[in-house]
Write a protein that holds these residues in place. Structure first.
Motif, PDB file in Angstrom:
ATOM      1  N   LEU A   1      32.348  -3.266 -16.848  1.00 57.75           N
ATOM      2  CA  LEU A   1      32.540  -2.728 -15.491  1.00 57.75           C
ATOM      3  C   LEU A   1      31.557  -1.612 -15.157  1.00 57.75           C
ATOM      4  CD1 LEU A   1      36.454  -2.742 -15.231  1.00 57.75           C
ATOM      5  CD2 LEU A   1      34.838  -4.328 -14.162  1.00 57.75           C
ATOM      6  N   LEU A   2      31.020  -0.966 -16.189  1.00 55.73           N
ATOM      7  CA  LEU A   2      30.038   0.103 -15.943  1.00 55.73           C
ATOM      8  C   LEU A   2      28.796  -0.424 -15.230  1.00 55.73           C
ATOM      9  CD1 LEU A   2      30.213   2.117 -19.273  1.00 55.73           C
ATOM     10  CD2 LEU A   2      30.505   3.078 -16.977  1.00 55.73           C
ATOM     11  N   ASP A   3      28.523  -1.720 -15.406  1.00 57.57           N
ATOM     12  CA  ASP A   3      27.309  -2.307 -14.809  1.00 57.57           C
ATOM     13  C   ASP A   3      27.573  -2.919 -13.446  1.00 57.57           C
ATOM     14  OD1 ASP A   3      26.106  -1.711 -17.215  1.00 57.57           O
ATOM     15  OD2 ASP A   3      26.582  -3.689 -18.071  1.00 57.57           O
ATOM     16  N   GLU A   4      28.783  -2.857 -12.961  1.00 55.32           N
ATOM     17  CA  GLU A   4      29.132  -3.587 -11.730  1.00 55.32           C
ATOM     18  C   GLU A   4      29.315  -2.655 -10.537  1.00 55.32           C
ATOM     19  OE1 GLU A   4      28.935  -6.775 -11.848  1.00 55.32           O
ATOM     20  OE2 GLU A   4      28.776  -6.886 -14.026  1.00 55.32           O
ATOM     21  N   GLN A   5      29.193  -3.236  -9.353  1.00 58.94           N
ATOM     22  CA  GLN A   5      29.485  -2.514  -8.102  1.00 58.94           C
ATOM     23  C   GLN A   5      30.925  -2.877  -7.746  1.00 58.94           C
ATOM     24  OE1 GLN A   5      27.781  -0.397  -6.335  1.00 58.94           O
ATOM     25  NE2 GLN A   5      28.139  -0.688  -4.158  1.00 58.94           N
ATOM     26  N   ILE A   6      31.816  -1.912  -7.893  1.00 62.09           N
ATOM     27  CA  ILE A   6      33.252  -2.209  -7.795  1.00 62.09           C
ATOM     28  C   ILE A   6      33.820  -1.797  -6.445  1.00 62.09           C
ATOM     29  CG2 ILE A   6      35.514  -1.656  -8.795  1.00 62.09           C
ATOM     30  CD1 ILE A   6      34.031  -1.303 -11.460  1.00 62.09           C
ATOM     31  N   LEU A   7      34.623  -2.692  -5.894  1.00 57.55           N
ATOM     32  CA  LEU A   7      35.329  -2.402  -4.640  1.00 57.55           C
ATOM     33  C   LEU A   7      36.830  -2.533  -4.912  1.00 57.55           C
ATOM     34  CD1 LEU A   7      35.239  -2.145  -1.418  1.00 57.55           C
ATOM     35  CD2 LEU A   7      35.494  -4.612  -1.432  1.00 57.55           C
TER      36      LEU A   7
ATOM     37  N   ILE B   1      44.990  -4.210 -16.122  1.00 59.64           N
ATOM     38  CA  ILE B   1      44.115  -4.726 -15.058  1.00 59.64           C
ATOM     39  C   ILE B   1      42.649  -4.599 -15.488  1.00 59.64           C
ATOM     40  CG2 ILE B   1      43.288  -4.309 -12.695  1.00 59.64           C
ATOM     41  CD1 ILE B   1      46.149  -3.389 -11.971  1.00 59.64           C
ATOM     42  N   LEU B   2      42.312  -3.470 -16.098  1.00 58.71           N
ATOM     43  CA  LEU B   2      40.918  -3.255 -16.496  1.00 58.71           C
ATOM     44  C   LEU B   2      40.520  -4.164 -17.660  1.00 58.71           C
ATOM     45  CD1 LEU B   2      40.618   0.614 -16.035  1.00 58.71           C
ATOM     46  CD2 LEU B   2      39.923  -1.225 -14.486  1.00 58.71           C
TER      47      LEU B   2
ATOM     48  N   GLU C   1      32.318   4.082 -11.523  1.00 55.78           N
ATOM     49  CA  GLU C   1      32.378   4.371 -10.083  1.00 55.78           C
ATOM     50  C   GLU C   1      32.957   3.191  -9.332  1.00 55.78           C
ATOM     51  OE1 GLU C   1      28.716   5.690  -8.418  1.00 55.78           O
ATOM     52  OE2 GLU C   1      28.397   7.088 -10.092  1.00 55.78           O
ATOM     53  N   ALA C   2      33.644   3.498  -8.225  1.00 57.21           N
ATOM     54  CA  ALA C   2      34.210   2.411  -7.408  1.00 57.21           C
ATOM     55  C   ALA C   2      34.251   2.844  -5.953  1.00 57.21           C
ATOM     56  CB  ALA C   2      35.622   2.086  -7.885  1.00 57.21           C
TER      57      ALA C   2
END
Ligand code: GDP
Length: 310
Positions: free
Chosen positions: A3-9, A222-223, A31-32
């Protein structure tokens, strides 16, 4: 997936699970984006499209929803049905259309058929009509399962569905009319102590049995699921521990040090008699256990409520 590499919404980032999930992400330096309801109305297809164009996410946690306890569901079934159905459909469609890598969506344990035998396994989903008091909501949410499987089959879209039990904890909805049983009882017992009241009224007979799960355990699951679960079968996320409403009321009474009497208002609905989720799949495919003891979770919830809401 890391998830550190993703653009999270995160949709519903100001809601109960959303607020807790964002705190968990921040604690892990992830970050999200969590747009507010004012920025985008998720019942509007136009706004949902605009949100995906502007945010350009690669991973989406769809946690927005119109939610409430049994009372709110009985009063506003049309709103609960329409808004949840439309939000879920728009968000998943736009996620696919804009090339999102993964969508994680949640539905309630109330989506299971009313006559499903506890512990309820994921295979029971959509095998029968849910408990009538909240069926308009529950079936609207259950459509995410159908949509996720259809989009996976036709478009190879990676949407996963998680089914939490009766989640409780900090940042829940403590409104007496629309809240679920834990926050409502926490509030009633804390207020009874403040006002030196010697009775607290609880709905129903005390006999219904539920599977309570602490919100931080759910967020951790969830994570883990976001990072490692890519399968069309939904996964129950819960403690799997049965607790009667009577035991729950006694536990909250103990945690708040209430010494008066509990009155059972049997004119109010009990809802489903027993609802316990089968958590074997969670343990097998996620290697995750929602292990916070009820009394420990209640102590944290009561402490949070006393610090933040009084
Ligand atoms: P659900 O029935 O699992 O969808 O969740 P709820 O939290 O709404 O209700 C769980 C159980 O708690 C039901 O048996 C309710 O009758 C009981 N309950 C007792 N007092 C209350 C209350 O003040 N509010 C709510 N929502 N439920 C209550």
């Amino acid at each position: 997936m890391n998830l550190l590499d993703e653009q999270i919404l995160v949709t519903g980032g100001s809601g109960f699970i959303g607020t807790n999930l964002l705190a968990r992400l921040t604690a892990q330096n992830i970050e999200a984006l969590a747009p507010s309801h004012g920025q985008y109305d998720l019942t509007s297809q136009y706004d949902v499209r605009r949100m995906f164009i502007e945010a350009r996410p690669t991973v989406v946690f769809h946690l927005a929803g119109l939610v409430g306890g049994i009372g709110a569901n009985m009063k506003r079934p049309a709103e609960f049905h329409y808004q949840n159905l439309v939000m879920g459909a728009h968000v998943m469609h736009a996620a696919w259309a804009s090339g999102v890598k993964k969508l994680v969506t949640l539905i309630g344990g109330c989506s299971y058929p009313a006559d499903a035998e506890s512990p309820i396994s994921e295979a029971c989903l959509l095998r029968g009509y849910p408990q009538t008091e909240s069926a308009p909501y529950s079936l609207a949410k259950a459509m995410s399962v159908v949509q996720a499987q259809a989009y996976r089959k036709q478009y190879s879209f990676n949407a996963i569905v998680l089914v939490p039990g009766n989640v409780y904890g900090p940042h829940d909805n403590f409104d007496l009319g629309s809240g679920h049983v834990v926050p409502v009882l926490v509030r009633r017992f804390v207020e009874a102590r403040l006002t030196d009241a010697n009775t607290v009224t609880v709905w129903g007979t005390g006999r219904p049995i539920r599977d309570f799960v602490y919100v931080e355990d759910v967020c951790d699951a969830i994570l883990v699921a976001a990072e490692m679960y890519d399968d069309p079968t939904p996964v129950n996320i819960s403690s799997g521990v049965p607790t009667s409403i009577y035991e729950l009321a006694e536990a909250i009474s103990g945690v708040t040090k209430f010494t008066g009497r509990i009155i059972w208002d049997q004119m109010k609905p009990d809802g489903q008699a027993v609802k316990i989720l089968d958590v074997r799949r969670q343990e097998k495919v996620l290697g995750h256990v929602c292990g916070t003891q009820l009394v420990v979770g209640l102590e944290k919830t009561v402490a949070w409520y006393r610090r933040n809401a009084i």
